[in-house]
Design a protein around this motif. Structure first.
Motif, PDB file in Angstrom:
ATOM      1  N   THR A 262       0.852  -1.183   0.000  1.00 36.26           N
ATOM      2  CA  THR A 262       0.000   0.000   0.000  1.00 36.26           C
ATOM      3  C   THR A 262       0.889   1.234   0.000  1.00 36.26           C
ATOM      4  OG1 THR A 262      -1.682  -1.159   1.273  1.00 36.26           O
ATOM      5  CG2 THR A 262      -1.812   1.236   1.252  1.00 36.26           C
ATOM      6  N   CYS A 263       0.595   2.175  -0.853  1.00 34.10           N
ATOM      7  CA  CYS A 263       1.353   3.424  -0.909  1.00 34.10           C
ATOM      8  C   CYS A 263       0.947   4.343   0.246  1.00 34.10           C
ATOM      9  CB  CYS A 263       1.090   4.147  -2.222  1.00 34.10           C
ATOM     10  SG  CYS A 263       1.651   3.254  -3.687  1.00 34.10           S
ATOM     11  N   ALA A 264       1.848   5.231   0.614  1.00 36.85           N
ATOM     12  CA  ALA A 264       1.587   6.181   1.695  1.00 36.85           C
ATOM     13  C   ALA A 264       0.392   7.075   1.375  1.00 36.85           C
ATOM     14  CB  ALA A 264       2.831   7.027   1.951  1.00 36.85           C
ATOM     15  N   GLU A 265       0.312   7.556   0.141  1.00 31.85           N
ATOM     16  CA  GLU A 265      -0.784   8.435  -0.249  1.00 31.85           C
ATOM     17  C   GLU A 265      -2.129   7.707  -0.131  1.00 31.85           C
ATOM     18  OE1 GLU A 265       2.802   9.381  -2.926  1.00 31.85           O
ATOM     19  OE2 GLU A 265       1.882   7.631  -2.021  1.00 31.85           O
ATOM     20  N   ALA A 266      -2.167   6.460  -0.574  1.00 30.28           N
ATOM     21  CA  ALA A 266      -3.401   5.675  -0.484  1.00 30.28           C
ATOM     22  C   ALA A 266      -3.791   5.466   0.965  1.00 30.28           C
ATOM     23  CB  ALA A 266      -3.222   4.335  -1.195  1.00 30.28           C
ATOM     24  N   GLY A 267      -2.809   5.241   1.833  1.00 30.94           N
ATOM     25  CA  GLY A 267      -3.098   5.061   3.253  1.00 30.94           C
ATOM     26  C   GLY A 267      -3.677   6.310   3.885  1.00 30.94           C
ATOM     27  N   ALA A 268      -3.127   7.471   3.531  1.00 28.51           N
ATOM     28  CA  ALA A 268      -3.633   8.736   4.077  1.00 28.51           C
ATOM     29  C   ALA A 268      -5.057   9.003   3.594  1.00 28.51           C
ATOM     30  CB  ALA A 268      -2.707   9.889   3.698  1.00 28.51           C
ATOM     31  N   ILE A 269      -5.305   8.731   2.322  1.00 24.82           N
ATOM     32  CA  ILE A 269      -6.654   8.924   1.776  1.00 24.82           C
ATOM     33  C   ILE A 269      -7.628   7.959   2.433  1.00 24.82           C
ATOM     34  CG2 ILE A 269      -8.068   8.657  -0.306  1.00 24.82           C
ATOM     35  CD1 ILE A 269      -5.603   9.800  -1.860  1.00 24.82           C
ATOM     36  N   ALA A 270      -7.220   6.716   2.634  1.00 23.47           N
ATOM     37  CA  ALA A 270      -8.091   5.740   3.292  1.00 23.47           C
ATOM     38  C   ALA A 270      -8.430   6.192   4.716  1.00 23.47           C
ATOM     39  CB  ALA A 270      -7.432   4.367   3.310  1.00 23.47           C
ATOM     40  N   ALA A 271      -7.454   6.745   5.431  1.00 27.75           N
ATOM     41  CA  ALA A 271      -7.708   7.243   6.785  1.00 27.75           C
ATOM     42  C   ALA A 271      -8.710   8.396   6.749  1.00 27.75           C
ATOM     43  CB  ALA A 271      -6.407   7.682   7.445  1.00 27.75           C
ATOM     44  N   MET A 272      -8.595   9.262   5.751  1.00 24.14           N
ATOM     45  CA  MET A 272      -9.513  10.392   5.608  1.00 24.14           C
ATOM     46  C   MET A 272     -10.935   9.889   5.361  1.00 24.14           C
ATOM     47  SD  MET A 272      -9.504  13.456   2.747  1.00 24.14           S
ATOM     48  CE  MET A 272     -10.118  12.386   1.434  1.00 24.14           C
ATOM     49  N   VAL A 273     -11.078   8.958   4.432  1.00 24.47           N
ATOM     50  CA  VAL A 273     -12.397   8.422   4.109  1.00 24.47           C
ATOM     51  C   VAL A 273     -12.974   7.668   5.307  1.00 24.47           C
ATOM     52  CG1 VAL A 273     -13.648   6.812   2.608  1.00 24.47           C
ATOM     53  CG2 VAL A 273     -11.965   8.390   1.625  1.00 24.47           C
ATOM     54  N   ALA A 274     -12.135   6.914   6.013  1.00 23.38           N
ATOM     55  CA  ALA A 274     -12.599   6.175   7.191  1.00 23.38           C
ATOM     56  C   ALA A 274     -13.113   7.126   8.271  1.00 23.38           C
ATOM     57  CB  ALA A 274     -11.475   5.305   7.741  1.00 23.38           C
ATOM     58  N   ALA A 275     -12.566   8.349   8.301  1.00 26.23           N
ATOM     59  CA  ALA A 275     -13.015   9.349   9.275  1.00 26.23           C
ATOM     60  C   ALA A 275     -14.266  10.083   8.808  1.00 26.23           C
ATOM     61  CB  ALA A 275     -11.885  10.347   9.539  1.00 26.23           C
ATOM     62  N   GLY A 276     -14.730   9.788   7.598  1.00 27.03           N
ATOM     63  CA  GLY A 276     -15.968  10.392   7.111  1.00 27.03           C
ATOM     64  C   GLY A 276     -15.796  11.570   6.180  1.00 27.03           C
ATOM     65  N   GLU A 277     -14.571  11.847   5.761  1.00 24.35           N
ATOM     66  CA  GLU A 277     -14.348  12.961   4.821  1.00 24.35           C
ATOM     67  C   GLU A 277     -14.088  12.424   3.423  1.00 24.35           C
ATOM     68  OE1 GLU A 277     -12.580  16.664   5.761  1.00 24.35           O
ATOM     69  OE2 GLU A 277     -11.789  15.859   7.650  1.00 24.35           O
ATOM     70  N   THR A 278     -14.461  13.202   2.422  1.00 24.21           N
ATOM     71  CA  THR A 278     -14.239  12.789   1.031  1.00 24.21           C
ATOM     72  C   THR A 278     -13.634  13.891   0.170  1.00 24.21           C
ATOM     73  OG1 THR A 278     -16.523  13.370   0.482  1.00 24.21           O
ATOM     74  CG2 THR A 278     -16.091  11.052   1.053  1.00 24.21           C
ATOM     75  N   GLU A 279     -13.132  14.934   0.796  1.00 20.89           N
ATOM     76  CA  GLU A 279     -12.475  15.995   0.037  1.00 20.89           C
ATOM     77  C   GLU A 279     -11.161  16.359   0.714  1.00 20.89           C
ATOM     78  OE1 GLU A 279     -13.013  20.589  -1.551  1.00 20.89           O
ATOM     79  OE2 GLU A 279     -14.643  19.660  -0.425  1.00 20.89           O
ATOM     80  N   LEU A 280     -10.082  16.301  -0.061  1.00 20.76           N
ATOM     81  CA  LEU A 280      -8.798  16.743   0.477  1.00 20.76           C
ATOM     82  C   LEU A 280      -8.449  18.096  -0.121  1.00 20.76           C
ATOM     83  CD1 LEU A 280      -6.332  16.227  -1.792  1.00 20.76           C
ATOM     84  CD2 LEU A 280      -6.778  13.881  -1.148  1.00 20.76           C
ATOM     85  N   ILE A 281      -7.807  18.940   0.677  1.00 16.49           N
ATOM     86  CA  ILE A 281      -7.502  20.293   0.219  1.00 16.49           C
ATOM     87  C   ILE A 281      -6.010  20.589   0.174  1.00 16.49           C
ATOM     88  CG2 ILE A 281      -9.739  21.210   0.961  1.00 16.49           C
ATOM     89  CD1 ILE A 281      -8.211  22.450   3.390  1.00 16.49           C
ATOM     90  N   GLU A 282      -5.199  19.639   0.643  1.00 17.51           N
ATOM     91  CA  GLU A 282      -3.751  19.835   0.647  1.00 17.51           C
ATOM     92  C   GLU A 282      -3.085  18.480   0.860  1.00 17.51           C
ATOM     93  OE1 GLU A 282      -0.550  22.678   3.061  1.00 17.51           O
ATOM     94  OE2 GLU A 282      -2.572  22.406   3.848  1.00 17.51           O
ATOM     95  N   VAL A 283      -1.907  18.305   0.244  1.00 23.40           N
ATOM     96  CA  VAL A 283      -1.191  17.031   0.301  1.00 23.40           C
ATOM     97  C   VAL A 283       0.294  17.298   0.530  1.00 23.40           C
ATOM     98  CG1 VAL A 283      -0.610  14.915  -0.979  1.00 23.40           C
ATOM     99  CG2 VAL A 283      -2.815  16.044  -1.369  1.00 23.40           C
TER     100      VAL A 283
END
Length: 132
Positions: free
Chosen positions: A49-70
């Motif tokens: 699993t890539c780091a970016e995919a892991g961070a996005i998965a954590a965001m979605v698991a927390a209930g968010e679906t929009e990222l504004i900075e990476v």
């Protein structure tokens, strides 16, 4: 703590016994919350699993679906861009103008955007009759 510091910190927790190439990523959701991810390898390459995919998965698991900075950081001579799959994932949850900071552990940085990383991205508009 800055987004880059969050990525730097989580990078240390990466599981990379095969490549020894640790990567950390942090994304900021629209709420302002920061979500982190690190690469997790598997002996059955390429089943990691890539780091970016892991961070996005954590965001979605927390209930968010929009990222504004990476922010993404790796120990490399030059800033390392996300792989193609992660570029598409970033495009799924970010906008074209979403800032992406790529960094090295030695302090080199490259500021870019989701659109610059993935021009001509595949999106829902390409799929007739499908709505998000």
């Amino acid at each position: 703590m800055s987004l880059l510091d969050a990525a730097r910190e989580v990078r240390e927790r990466a599981y990379a016994p095969y490549s020894r190439f640790k990567v950390g990523a942090a994304v900021r959701g629209a709420s302002g919350a920061v979500y982190r991810g690190c690469n997790v390898e598997n002996v059955a390459y390429p089943e990691g699993t890539c780091a970016e995919a892991g961070a996005i998965a954590a965001m979605v698991a927390a209930g968010e679906t929009e990222l504004i900075e990476v922010a993404v950081i790796a120990d490399a001579p030059e800033p390392v861009p996300p792989c193609g799959g992660c570029r598409q994932k970033l495009a799924e949850f970010g906008r074209g103008a979403t800032p992406v900071l790529l960094a090295t552990t030695s302090g080199r940085t490259l500021a870019t955007t989701v659109a610059e990383l993935l021009p001509g991205r595949f999106e829902v508009a390409h799929m007739a009759g499908v709505e998000p």
